[in-house]
Motif scaffolding. Structure first.
Motif, PDB file in Angstrom:
ATOM      1  N   UNK A  25       0.827  -1.200   0.000  1.00  0.00           N
ATOM      2  CA  UNK A  25       0.000   0.000   0.000  1.00  0.00           C
ATOM      3  C   UNK A  25       0.863   1.251   0.000  1.00  0.00           C
ATOM      4  N   UNK A  26       0.431   2.301  -0.694  1.00  0.00           N
ATOM      5  CA  UNK A  26       1.119   3.574  -0.641  1.00  0.00           C
ATOM      6  C   UNK A  26       1.037   4.183   0.758  1.00  0.00           C
ATOM      7  N   UNK A  27       1.744   5.257   0.976  1.00  0.00           N
ATOM      8  CA  UNK A  27       1.793   5.940   2.259  1.00  0.00           C
ATOM      9  C   UNK A  27       0.396   6.399   2.677  1.00  0.00           C
ATOM     10  N   UNK A  28       0.027   6.135   3.923  1.00  0.00           N
ATOM     11  CA  UNK A  28      -1.269   6.537   4.430  1.00  0.00           C
ATOM     12  C   UNK A  28      -1.270   8.034   4.687  1.00  0.00           C
ATOM     13  N   UNK A  29      -2.285   8.743   4.201  1.00  0.00           N
ATOM     14  CA  UNK A  29      -2.337  10.198   4.298  1.00  0.00           C
ATOM     15  C   UNK A  29      -3.269  10.680   5.399  1.00  0.00           C
ATOM     16  N   UNK A  30      -4.015   9.791   6.057  1.00  0.00           N
ATOM     17  CA  UNK A  30      -4.925  10.218   7.104  1.00  0.00           C
ATOM     18  C   UNK A  30      -4.996   9.133   8.171  1.00  0.00           C
ATOM     19  N   UNK A  56      -3.314  -3.993   4.980  1.00  0.00           N
ATOM     20  CA  UNK A  56      -3.332  -3.485   6.342  1.00  0.00           C
ATOM     21  C   UNK A  56      -3.674  -2.022   6.497  1.00  0.00           C
ATOM     22  N   UNK A  57      -4.133  -1.365   5.477  1.00  0.00           N
ATOM     23  CA  UNK A  57      -4.365   0.078   5.552  1.00  0.00           C
ATOM     24  C   UNK A  57      -5.806   0.475   5.292  1.00  0.00           C
ATOM     25  N   UNK A  58      -6.696  -0.480   5.078  1.00  0.00           N
ATOM     26  CA  UNK A  58      -8.103  -0.183   4.852  1.00  0.00           C
ATOM     27  C   UNK A  58      -8.965  -1.128   5.682  1.00  0.00           C
ATOM     28  N   UNK A  59     -10.174  -0.659   6.026  1.00  0.00           N
ATOM     29  CA  UNK A  59     -11.172  -1.531   6.624  1.00  0.00           C
ATOM     30  C   UNK A  59     -11.877  -2.282   5.501  1.00  0.00           C
ATOM     31  N   UNK A  60     -11.984  -3.573   5.648  1.00  0.00           N
ATOM     32  CA  UNK A  60     -12.593  -4.395   4.600  1.00  0.00           C
ATOM     33  C   UNK A  60     -13.806  -5.117   5.169  1.00  0.00           C
ATOM     34  N   UNK A  61     -14.939  -4.948   4.494  1.00  0.00           N
ATOM     35  CA  UNK A  61     -16.176  -5.628   4.862  1.00  0.00           C
ATOM     36  C   UNK A  61     -16.631  -6.479   3.683  1.00  0.00           C
ATOM     37  N   UNK A  62     -16.899  -7.746   3.950  1.00  0.00           N
ATOM     38  CA  UNK A  62     -17.399  -8.651   2.922  1.00  0.00           C
ATOM     39  C   UNK A  62     -18.868  -8.948   3.188  1.00  0.00           C
ATOM     40  N   UNK A  63     -19.714  -8.662   2.206  1.00  0.00           N
ATOM     41  CA  UNK A  63     -21.152  -8.923   2.300  1.00  0.00           C
ATOM     42  C   UNK A  63     -21.453 -10.174   1.490  1.00  0.00           C
ATOM     43  N   UNK A  64     -21.873 -11.229   2.177  1.00  0.00           N
ATOM     44  CA  UNK A  64     -22.120 -12.519   1.521  1.00  0.00           C
ATOM     45  C   UNK A  64     -23.165 -13.281   2.339  1.00  0.00           C
ATOM     46  N   UNK A  65     -24.333 -13.582   1.753  1.00  0.00           N
ATOM     47  CA  UNK A  65     -25.394 -14.208   2.536  1.00  0.00           C
ATOM     48  C   UNK A  65     -25.186 -15.677   2.863  1.00  0.00           C
ATOM     49  N   UNK A  66     -24.418 -16.392   2.045  1.00  0.00           N
ATOM     50  CA  UNK A  66     -24.245 -17.826   2.266  1.00  0.00           C
ATOM     51  C   UNK A  66     -23.125 -18.082   3.269  1.00  0.00           C
ATOM     52  N   UNK A  67     -23.370 -18.906   4.306  1.00  0.00           N
ATOM     53  CA  UNK A  67     -22.317 -19.176   5.293  1.00  0.00           C
ATOM     54  C   UNK A  67     -21.196 -20.058   4.755  1.00  0.00           C
ATOM     55  N   UNK A  68     -21.488 -20.832   3.716  1.00  0.00           N
ATOM     56  CA  UNK A  68     -20.497 -21.723   3.117  1.00  0.00           C
ATOM     57  C   UNK A  68     -20.463 -21.475   1.626  1.00  0.00           C
ATOM     58  N   UNK A  69     -19.264 -21.490   1.076  1.00  0.00           N
ATOM     59  CA  UNK A  69     -19.085 -21.305  -0.362  1.00  0.00           C
ATOM     60  C   UNK A  69     -18.821 -22.661  -1.005  1.00  0.00           C
ATOM     61  N   UNK A  70     -19.531 -22.953  -2.082  1.00  0.00           N
ATOM     62  CA  UNK A  70     -19.312 -24.187  -2.844  1.00  0.00           C
ATOM     63  C   UNK A  70     -18.641 -23.799  -4.161  1.00  0.00           C
ATOM     64  N   UNK A 346      -7.459   0.167  -6.050  1.00  0.00           N
ATOM     65  CA  UNK A 346      -8.173   0.777  -4.928  1.00  0.00           C
ATOM     66  C   UNK A 346      -7.202   1.478  -3.990  1.00  0.00           C
ATOM     67  N   UNK A 347      -6.136   0.806  -3.629  1.00  0.00           N
ATOM     68  CA  UNK A 347      -5.158   1.404  -2.714  1.00  0.00           C
ATOM     69  C   UNK A 347      -4.482   2.612  -3.331  1.00  0.00           C
ATOM     70  N   UNK A 348      -4.145   2.517  -4.604  1.00  0.00           N
ATOM     71  CA  UNK A 348      -3.514   3.660  -5.269  1.00  0.00           C
ATOM     72  C   UNK A 348      -4.460   4.856  -5.290  1.00  0.00           C
ATOM     73  N   UNK A 349      -5.741   4.619  -5.561  1.00  0.00           N
ATOM     74  CA  UNK A 349      -6.696   5.712  -5.612  1.00  0.00           C
ATOM     75  C   UNK A 349      -6.958   6.336  -4.257  1.00  0.00           C
ATOM     76  N   UNK A 350      -7.035   5.509  -3.215  1.00  0.00           N
ATOM     77  CA  UNK A 350      -7.330   6.023  -1.880  1.00  0.00           C
ATOM     78  C   UNK A 350      -6.157   6.773  -1.273  1.00  0.00           C
ATOM     79  N   UNK A 351      -4.943   6.337  -1.582  1.00  0.00           N
ATOM     80  CA  UNK A 351      -3.761   6.900  -0.945  1.00  0.00           C
ATOM     81  C   UNK A 351      -2.866   7.669  -1.906  1.00  0.00           C
TER      82      UNK A 351
END
Length: 424
Positions: A25-30, A56-70, A346-351
């Motif tokens: 990740x690029x340098x964190x600015x905030x 390690x520089x962003x909060x990541x949330x995964x939205x997925x309704x199925x508890x198991x992936x096939x 994403x990281x390049x754009x955010x930082x």
């Protein structure tokens, strides 16, 4: 196109590991960490979540309704009897341990103006960037006579889960001398070689369980298909007389199906009392992408080829089967490769980091019989506004058995590495 061996094993099999080394990740600015939400926990979404949390520089949330992936992308081997269903099934605990917040709900809508994902229970999750990996939806009306209500009788098994079990159970009930009809989909669709690998695995299962007089008819709307010569060579060698491919100029096109009687009508012939009819219909991007206005008239999502950012909303990145990815096939390998590119973008754009040239890869292995695997591979770059294949390779006819065995080992090695990277 070059022979399959001309693209290095490292280039084709090491995509995730190589990308992980490049993903700094690029340098964190905030102080506050930016919020990245990933919708969809399949090959693209889980891979993107892993790559982003690794930085390690962003909060990541995964939205997925199925508890198991096939893992539907390896499921044909279960049909053939080469692996168990447990080898296809994974949970999201590893991603949670790595720091990804898992939301076990469906994403109901995307509020692009407010940059929020609305969940099925009405809660909203804000994002600074959204990675959308919604997979496919099926066009039930693309096959006359078939419907969502009929999918338990004429299963598609193209999205995993219960459908795969139905198809496996129906296959196990086909009698010796019975008829299977596979209705193949039009382009574009998820995993171009998969319907034909499925026919191979069905034939293997039938033959290996004493049902070698069963027949498999493939009714195809396409005049050609991926690795066609290799599959037909393999069918003749391993399953003579069992598998027949019907091109549209021979079948004169699919007219209708009747789930109540197991009948498939083509312009050339009517197939009655089929023991199993597997309908693989036309496809389009998952509903969440379409309702958010991210798909064009084709039903798929146009993206910026250097980053996979939506051409309709630069804060959203669309990866995997839902995206219009130029020359790239809709494959699990491709989705994982796109996920690495998106994480860097994403990281390049955010930082405000330096952008790196996008490079993509895809390989599709297909097992025709025990220790007889073929493959098609490609390396891709963004060129003149499109993802273009820069180098391609495909298996050759009559390859030595030892090479075909090695290619199946590559397949197994890649699969283990892919799901380990996705789920830990």
């Amino acid at each position: 196109m070059s022979p399959a061996g001309s693209i290095s094993r490292r280039a084709l099999l090491g995509g995730s590991a190589l990308a992980a080394g490049m993903l700094r990740a690029p340098r964190v600015l905030a102080q506050a960490r930016p919020r990245v939400v990933v919708v969809g926990g399949g090959a693209g979404g889980a891979s993107a979540a892993r790559a982003l949390i690794r930085a390690g520089t962003v909060e990541v949330t995964l939205v997925e309704p199925e508890p198991r992936y096939v893992a539907v992308f390896h499921s044909n081997l279960w049909l053939g009897g080469f692996i168990t269903v447990d080898a296809l099934t994974f949970g999201y605990e590893g991603l949670a341990r790595a720091g990804v917040r898992i939301i076990p709900q469906a994403a109901a809508a995307i509020d692009r103006e407010r940059r929020e994902v609305r969940l099925a229970d009405g809660d909203r999750i804000p994002y600074d960037r959204l990675v959308l990996s919604p997979g496919i939806d099926l066009e039930y009306d693309s096959v006359p006579g078939w419907s969502r209500a009929a999918e338990t009788v004429m299963p598609h098994a193209w999205k995993g889960g219960r459908q795969l079990r139905i198809l496996k159970d129906r296959l196990d009930q086909v009698p010796d001398g019975g008829l299977i009809v596979i209705v193949a989909p039009p382009n574009p669709f998820r995993c171009p070689p998969a319907p034909y690998e499925r026919a191979s695995m069905m034939a293997h299962r039938l033959k290996s369980t004493g049902r070698g007089d069963a027949r498999i008819i493939i009714v195809d709307p396409k005049p050609k298909f991926s690795m066609q010569g290799l599959f037909q060579e393999g069918w003749e060698a391993h399953y003579p007389g069992m598998v027949e491919w019907m091109a549209p100029d021979i079948s004169e096109g699919l007219v209708s199906v009747d789930p109540a009687t197991g009948t498939v009508v083509t312009g050339f012939e009517t197939y009655r009392d089929a023991a199993l009819v597997n309908i693989i219909p036309a496809q389009k991007a998952g509903a969440i992408a379409r309702t958010a206005g991210l798909a064009d008239a084709s039903g798929w999502c146009p993206v910026e080829p250097a980053s996979m950012a939506s051409l309709l909303d630069p804060a959203i990145f669309v990866i995997g089967d839902a995206a219009i990815a130029g020359d790239m096939p809709k494959s699990a390998f491709a989705a994982g490769s796109q996920a690495q590119v998106v994480a860097r973008a994403v990281l390049a754009g955010l930082f405000h980091g330096a952008e790196t040239p996008a490079a993509y890869a895809s390989t599709c292995w297909s097992l025709i019989a025990a220790d007889d695997a073929v493959k098609v591979s490609g390396l891709y770059r963004s060129v003149e506004g499109r993802i273009r294949e820069m180098e391609g390779a495909v298996s050759r006819a009559a390859e030595p058995p030892a090479l075909r065995r090695r290619q199946q080992q590559e397949n197994a090695d890649w699969y283990r590495g892919m799901v380990a990277d996705m789920f830990g």
